[in-house]
Design a protein around this motif. Structure first.
Motif, PDB file in Angstrom:
ATOM      1  N   HIS A 189      30.892  58.063  43.434  1.00 53.44           N
ATOM      2  CA  HIS A 189      30.471  56.892  42.658  1.00 53.44           C
ATOM      3  C   HIS A 189      29.383  56.118  43.397  1.00 53.44           C
ATOM      4  O   HIS A 189      28.375  55.711  42.793  1.00 53.44           O
ATOM      5  N   GLU A 190      29.538  55.922  44.682  1.00 51.58           N
ATOM      6  CA  GLU A 190      28.556  55.181  45.467  1.00 51.58           C
ATOM      7  C   GLU A 190      27.187  55.862  45.452  1.00 51.58           C
ATOM      8  O   GLU A 190      26.153  55.186  45.442  1.00 51.58           O
ATOM      9  N   GLU A 191      27.180  57.181  45.441  1.00 55.10           N
ATOM     10  CA  GLU A 191      25.914  57.913  45.480  1.00 55.10           C
ATOM     11  C   GLU A 191      25.361  58.234  44.097  1.00 55.10           C
ATOM     12  O   GLU A 191      24.336  58.894  43.966  1.00 55.10           O
ATOM     13  N   GLY A 192      26.039  57.794  43.050  1.00 59.31           N
ATOM     14  CA  GLY A 192      25.516  57.950  41.697  1.00 59.31           C
ATOM     15  C   GLY A 192      25.855  59.260  41.015  1.00 59.31           C
ATOM     16  O   GLY A 192      25.294  59.578  39.962  1.00 59.31           O
ATOM     17  N   PHE A 193      26.804  60.023  41.558  1.00 58.30           N
ATOM     18  CA  PHE A 193      27.188  61.293  40.949  1.00 58.30           C
ATOM     19  C   PHE A 193      28.387  61.158  40.017  1.00 58.30           C
ATOM     20  O   PHE A 193      28.754  62.111  39.345  1.00 58.30           O
ATOM     21  N   LEU A 194      28.991  59.983  39.984  1.00 55.67           N
ATOM     22  CA  LEU A 194      30.145  59.735  39.141  1.00 55.67           C
ATOM     23  C   LEU A 194      29.986  58.359  38.526  1.00 55.67           C
ATOM     24  O   LEU A 194      29.916  57.356  39.245  1.00 55.67           O
ATOM     25  N   ASP A 195      29.896  58.303  37.194  1.00 58.53           N
ATOM     26  CA  ASP A 195      29.658  57.030  36.518  1.00 58.53           C
ATOM     27  C   ASP A 195      30.835  56.076  36.661  1.00 58.53           C
ATOM     28  O   ASP A 195      30.657  54.882  36.886  1.00 58.53           O
ATOM     29  N   GLN A 196      32.018  56.613  36.512  1.00 59.93           N
ATOM     30  CA  GLN A 196      33.215  55.780  36.511  1.00 59.93           C
ATOM     31  C   GLN A 196      33.756  55.611  37.931  1.00 59.93           C
ATOM     32  O   GLN A 196      33.951  56.587  38.648  1.00 59.93           O
ATOM     33  N   LYS A 197      34.009  54.391  38.318  1.00 59.61           N
ATOM     34  CA  LYS A 197      34.606  54.142  39.631  1.00 59.61           C
ATOM     35  C   LYS A 197      36.097  54.447  39.574  1.00 59.61           C
ATOM     36  O   LYS A 197      36.808  53.970  38.702  1.00 59.61           O
ATOM     37  N   ILE A 198      36.550  55.266  40.510  1.00 64.40           N
ATOM     38  CA  ILE A 198      37.970  55.610  40.599  1.00 64.40           C
ATOM     39  C   ILE A 198      38.523  54.962  41.863  1.00 64.40           C
ATOM     40  O   ILE A 198      38.184  55.365  42.973  1.00 64.40           O
ATOM     41  N   ASP A 199      39.353  53.937  41.698  1.00 63.00           N
ATOM     42  CA  ASP A 199      39.867  53.215  42.864  1.00 63.00           C
ATOM     43  C   ASP A 199      41.347  53.485  43.119  1.00 63.00           C
ATOM     44  O   ASP A 199      41.963  52.876  43.994  1.00 63.00           O
ATOM     45  N   HIS A 200      41.943  54.396  42.334  1.00 66.22           N
ATOM     46  CA  HIS A 200      43.324  54.778  42.586  1.00 66.22           C
ATOM     47  C   HIS A 200      43.609  56.114  41.930  1.00 66.22           C
ATOM     48  O   HIS A 200      42.866  56.560  41.045  1.00 66.22           O
ATOM     49  N   LEU A 201      44.676  56.755  42.368  1.00 63.92           N
ATOM     50  CA  LEU A 201      45.165  57.989  41.764  1.00 63.92           C
ATOM     51  C   LEU A 201      46.598  57.764  41.307  1.00 63.92           C
ATOM     52  O   LEU A 201      47.401  57.160  42.030  1.00 63.92           O
ATOM     53  N   ASN A 202      46.924  58.234  40.111  1.00 66.45           N
ATOM     54  CA  ASN A 202      48.295  58.165  39.629  1.00 66.45           C
ATOM     55  C   ASN A 202      49.030  59.441  40.036  1.00 66.45           C
ATOM     56  O   ASN A 202      48.633  60.546  39.660  1.00 66.45           O
ATOM     57  N   VAL A 203      50.083  59.283  40.823  1.00 65.99           N
ATOM     58  CA  VAL A 203      50.845  60.418  41.338  1.00 65.99           C
ATOM     59  C   VAL A 203      52.300  60.258  40.918  1.00 65.99           C
ATOM     60  O   VAL A 203      52.859  59.155  40.961  1.00 65.99           O
ATOM     61  N   TRP A 204      52.899  61.364  40.514  1.00 65.41           N
ATOM     62  CA  TRP A 204      54.296  61.354  40.092  1.00 65.41           C
ATOM     63  C   TRP A 204      55.201  61.652  41.277  1.00 65.41           C
ATOM     64  O   TRP A 204      55.049  62.678  41.944  1.00 65.41           O
TER      65      TRP A 204
END
Length: 229
Positions: free
Chosen positions: A204-219
């Motif tokens: 995201h910081e380098e512009g390769f991912l539009d959506q910022k992902i700040d967490h992962l959902n884990v079961w």
């Protein structure tokens, strides 16, 4: 998983990752990787994760701002005839390394990632739709158990049966394939989760991912869905 990640939950303790060499995702180059700025690099369409990893490594860590990329069929000779470097993954990468590894600069992308970040690199996860997990938790638990049992079976015989099958199908030696499968990590523990999250954050910081992902959902089988931040 990079897109629509909120719709999915990651299975616990199931993934394909490496901390250090992965031995099946290679950049082949006519010149040192430090000299690839302003160069042409051929990409295979087989893996978005590997493509993003290569672009991230070249831009973030090697400071290459002007690499030109083109996606082409994964035919090593054709790629290297027309480009300065090429990315291959899986069987194509292993075969090219076997036959051409002494003729070009060869970089294992997982090894480069770990060298720069000290994190493992996760290339595949097992995910389920959140709604499916909530509707049928017992069914998802049964599926998870079957996957883990298959994994443990392969671990028990040190991947001998799997190596024999792959050797018959793709060539090489059983010893090579046993070493290859043994080298990979199949769990998805907190270190792997945080390494994957860091990968998404840098994309995201380098512009390769539009959506910022700040967490992962884990079961977690015992406690339910939780977030890694």
């Amino acid at each position: 998983m990079q897109k629509n990640h909120e719709q999915y939950v990651l299975m616990p303790n199931l993934a394909v990752s490496a901390k250090g060499e992965v031995r099946s995702i290679f950049l082949f180059s006519k010149k040192p990787i430090e000299e690839l700025n302003e160069c042409d690099v051929a990409l295979t369409h087989s893996s978005a994760t590997s493509i993003n990893l290569l672009k991230l490594l070249l831009k973030r860590f090697y400071k290459h701002e002007n690499v030109r990329y083109e996606t082409v069929p994964p035919v090593f000779d054709d790629m290297m005839a027309s480009f300065d470097a090429c990315l291959l993954i899986g069987d194509d990468a292993i075969e090219a390394k076997r036959h051409h590894g002494d003729s070009f600069y060869v970089y294992d992308l997982a090894e480069r990632w770990t060298a720069f970040t000290d994190w493992p690199m996760t290339f595949a996860v097992f995910a389920m739709r959140k709604e499916k997990l909530l509707d049928d938790p017992s069914g998802m638990h049964e599926l998870y158990t079957e996957w883990k049992e298959s994994q443990h079976k392969n671990e028990k015989d040190h991947y001998a049966e799997l190596a024999k099958t792959v050797t018959n199908d793709y060539g090489g030696t059983e010893r090579f394939w046993q070493q290859y499968f043994t080298n990979l990590r199949y769990h998805f523990l907190e270190e792997d989760q945080r390494g994957l999250l860091y990968f998404y954050q840098l994309l995201h910081e380098e512009g390769f991912l539009d959506q910022k992902i700040d967490h992962l959902n884990v079961w977690d089988i015992k406690t339910g869905i939780h977030s890694i931040t």
